[in-house]
Structures are given as C-alpha cells and as structure tokens.
Design a protein around this motif. Sequence first.
Motif, PDB file in Angstrom:
ATOM      1  N   ILE A   5     -10.807  19.094 -26.361  1.00  0.00           N
ATOM      2  CA  ILE A   5     -11.686  19.941 -27.457  1.00  0.00           C
ATOM      3  C   ILE A   5     -12.512  20.722 -26.455  1.00  0.00           C
ATOM      4  N   TYR A   6     -13.408  21.884 -26.357  1.00  0.00           N
ATOM      5  CA  TYR A   6     -13.830  22.675 -25.842  1.00  0.00           C
ATOM      6  C   TYR A   6     -14.855  23.618 -27.186  1.00  0.00           C
ATOM      7  N   LEU A  30      -3.840  26.845 -25.283  1.00  0.00           N
ATOM      8  CA  LEU A  30      -5.473  26.528 -25.383  1.00  0.00           C
ATOM      9  C   LEU A  30      -5.395  27.268 -27.064  1.00  0.00           C
ATOM     10  N   VAL A  31      -5.570  26.785 -28.012  1.00  0.00           N
ATOM     11  CA  VAL A  31      -5.611  26.859 -28.999  1.00  0.00           C
ATOM     12  C   VAL A  31      -6.999  27.204 -30.380  1.00  0.00           C
ATOM     13  N   TYR A  32      -7.208  28.112 -30.602  1.00  0.00           N
ATOM     14  CA  TYR A  32      -8.843  28.076 -31.510  1.00  0.00           C
ATOM     15  C   TYR A  32      -8.679  27.667 -32.127  1.00  0.00           C
ATOM     16  N   SER A  33      -9.656  27.308 -32.588  1.00  0.00           N
ATOM     17  CA  SER A  33     -10.261  26.221 -33.755  1.00  0.00           C
ATOM     18  C   SER A  33     -10.823  27.288 -34.679  1.00  0.00           C
ATOM     19  N   SER A  85      -7.781  22.192 -39.337  1.00  0.00           N
ATOM     20  CA  SER A  85      -6.848  22.686 -38.449  1.00  0.00           C
ATOM     21  C   SER A  85      -7.076  22.535 -37.077  1.00  0.00           C
ATOM     22  N   ILE A  86      -7.563  21.211 -37.166  1.00  0.00           N
ATOM     23  CA  ILE A  86      -7.741  20.699 -34.987  1.00  0.00           C
ATOM     24  C   ILE A  86      -6.173  19.881 -35.011  1.00  0.00           C
ATOM     25  N   GLU A  87      -6.203  19.148 -35.928  1.00  0.00           N
ATOM     26  CA  GLU A  87      -5.224  17.862 -35.538  1.00  0.00           C
ATOM     27  C   GLU A  87      -4.284  17.286 -34.806  1.00  0.00           C
ATOM     28  N   ASP A  88      -3.066  18.443 -35.596  1.00  0.00           N
ATOM     29  CA  ASP A  88      -2.017  18.233 -35.123  1.00  0.00           C
ATOM     30  C   ASP A  88      -1.952  18.664 -33.565  1.00  0.00           C
ATOM     31  N   GLN A  89      -2.836  20.021 -33.735  1.00  0.00           N
ATOM     32  CA  GLN A  89      -2.901  20.803 -32.388  1.00  0.00           C
ATOM     33  C   GLN A  89      -3.504  19.889 -30.702  1.00  0.00           C
ATOM     34  N   LEU A  90      -4.280  18.877 -31.442  1.00  0.00           N
ATOM     35  CA  LEU A  90      -4.882  17.439 -30.629  1.00  0.00           C
ATOM     36  C   LEU A  90      -4.182  16.869 -30.049  1.00  0.00           C
ATOM     37  N   ASP A  95      -5.765  21.890 -26.352  1.00  0.00           N
ATOM     38  CA  ASP A  95      -6.061  21.656 -26.086  1.00  0.00           C
ATOM     39  C   ASP A  95      -6.594  22.944 -26.913  1.00  0.00           C
ATOM     40  N   VAL A  96      -7.668  22.813 -27.534  1.00  0.00           N
ATOM     41  CA  VAL A  96      -8.631  23.150 -28.718  1.00  0.00           C
ATOM     42  C   VAL A  96      -9.702  24.061 -28.458  1.00  0.00           C
ATOM     43  N   ILE A  97     -10.185  24.944 -28.887  1.00  0.00           N
ATOM     44  CA  ILE A  97     -11.131  25.733 -28.635  1.00  0.00           C
ATOM     45  C   ILE A  97     -12.213  26.461 -29.762  1.00  0.00           C
TER      46      ILE A  97
END
Length: 201
Positions: A5-6, A30-33, A85-90, A95-97
């Motif tokens: 996470i960033y 890199l995925v935007y939250s 919004s972020i769990e599946d991506q992580l 990486d999530v920004i």
Amino acid sequence: MTGQIYVISGPSGAGKSTIIRSLRDKTSDLVYSISHTSRGPRGKEEAGVHYHFVDRTTFRAMIEDGAFLEWARVYDDYYGTAYSSIEDQLDSGNDVIMDLDPQGAKNIKKAHPASILIFILPPSYEALEKRLRERATEEERAIQSRLRKAHRQLMECVHYDYLIVNDILDKASSEAAAVITANRCAKARRLSEIEKIFKLQ
Ligand code: ADP
Ligand code: 5GP
C-alpha cells in the motif's frame, strides 16, 4: 505475496491527483483505490473512476455496517476507503495507491504497518493558491477554506516516510516513481521470489 500500500497525502492543490495519474501511467501493477465520498462530482470527475459518490445517509449506513477500513470527515464531507475497494487487489499481489487525508494515512498505517506514506508539498503557499484558483473546481468559499487548512495539513508531513516537493511536475512524479521502484527491490519484497528461482532454501 500481498500487494504493497502507498498512501499519498498533501494539501488540496499540491498536485496529488496529477502525480497519481502520472504514476499509474508509468508503473505496472499499481491500482488506484477508489474512495467513497459524500461530496458531489466536480469538473470531469466520473462515478466509479475518481470516487464512488454516495449520499450522506448511504455513507453513514456503510460506517454502521463496518464497510470501511478507514474513513474521515474532510472539508465538511465524508471520505472513506471501503474494504471491498482494495482487498481483492492486495490479495492478488497488486500494489494499491491511495489519496488520503492525514487521519486516513495514520489509520492505514495502524492497520497495515508496512504501508508507505508519501507527502506531496507545493513549492510555496503562493503556488498552492495559484494552482487552486487555476484549477477552478471549487467556489471561492471552498478555496478559502482549503487555503486556511493548508498550514495545519503541511505540519503533518513529519509523520510521513517520504516528502516530495511538487515544483516541476516531471521531477516530482519521477521521485514518487523512484520510491515505488526502490520499494519493489527491497529484500523484504524480493527475497522469496529470488529464493524460489535460485532454489536458495
Ligand atoms: P490535489 O489532487 O493535490 O488537490 P491536483 O493534482 O488537482 O491537486 O493539482 C492542482 C492543480 O495544480 C491542477 O490544476 C494541476 O494541473 C496543477 N498542477 C499540479 N502539479 C503542478 C506543477 N508541478 N506545476 C504547476 N501546476 C501543477
Ligand atoms: P478532494 O475533495 O479534493 O477530492 O479530497 C479532499 C481530501 O480528502 C483530500 O485531502 C484527500 O486526500 C482526502 N480523501 C480522499 N479520499 C479519502 C479517503 O478515502 N479517506 C480519507 N481519510 N481521506 C480521503
């Protein structure tokens, strides 16, 4: 390995969205939250792209349901990061920004201590005011309110891992990209992959 996470913070008009856009163009995986907010869309903002726009009643119901990893009231509106919004991506290793206010950044660091916090500063108060006025997305009253809060927000930079002064956009974007690149080379993130390739265990 789960994604990194960033968190990006900084006063309104410092250039957070601009730098995030540039980072997403330059950086793979890199995925935007996309946060939820109770404020309305402004300018060319699109639902489900820039924010999930919901009314206050829906936002409060989501708080009650425990839908948010973190949420805060900022500039008289609600903003929050939903777990969904972020769990599946992580979990898929992306990486999530995130673009969060300092309260949100603190709460994310508490929940995910390995998160990397990056603070974006304008080169001066004058530049900040000029950018807010030229962006022309808020009414005068909202611009004044954001400028009044800038000093207190800038004081929060001491709690961050990296400080980037956004004077020349290309330089600031490259510095932010360098933070991500360096982190991806860190032993803590690379070693298990390298051990597998070279059968080091
Ligand atoms: P934030 O997301 O932090 O509120 P924005 O990314 O919307 O800020 O930037 C505010 C305004 O300043 C925008 O109009 C953007 O195009 C402009 N801007 C961003 N970075 C720079 C820069 N380095 N130099 C000049 N203008 C900039
Ligand atoms: P804006 O209205 O300019 O898009 O955002 C206002 C402020 O809300 C910015 O400081 C931004 O970082 C913050 N923000 C946006 N989304 C979230 C969120 O999900 N959580 C928190 N805590 N702050 C957010």
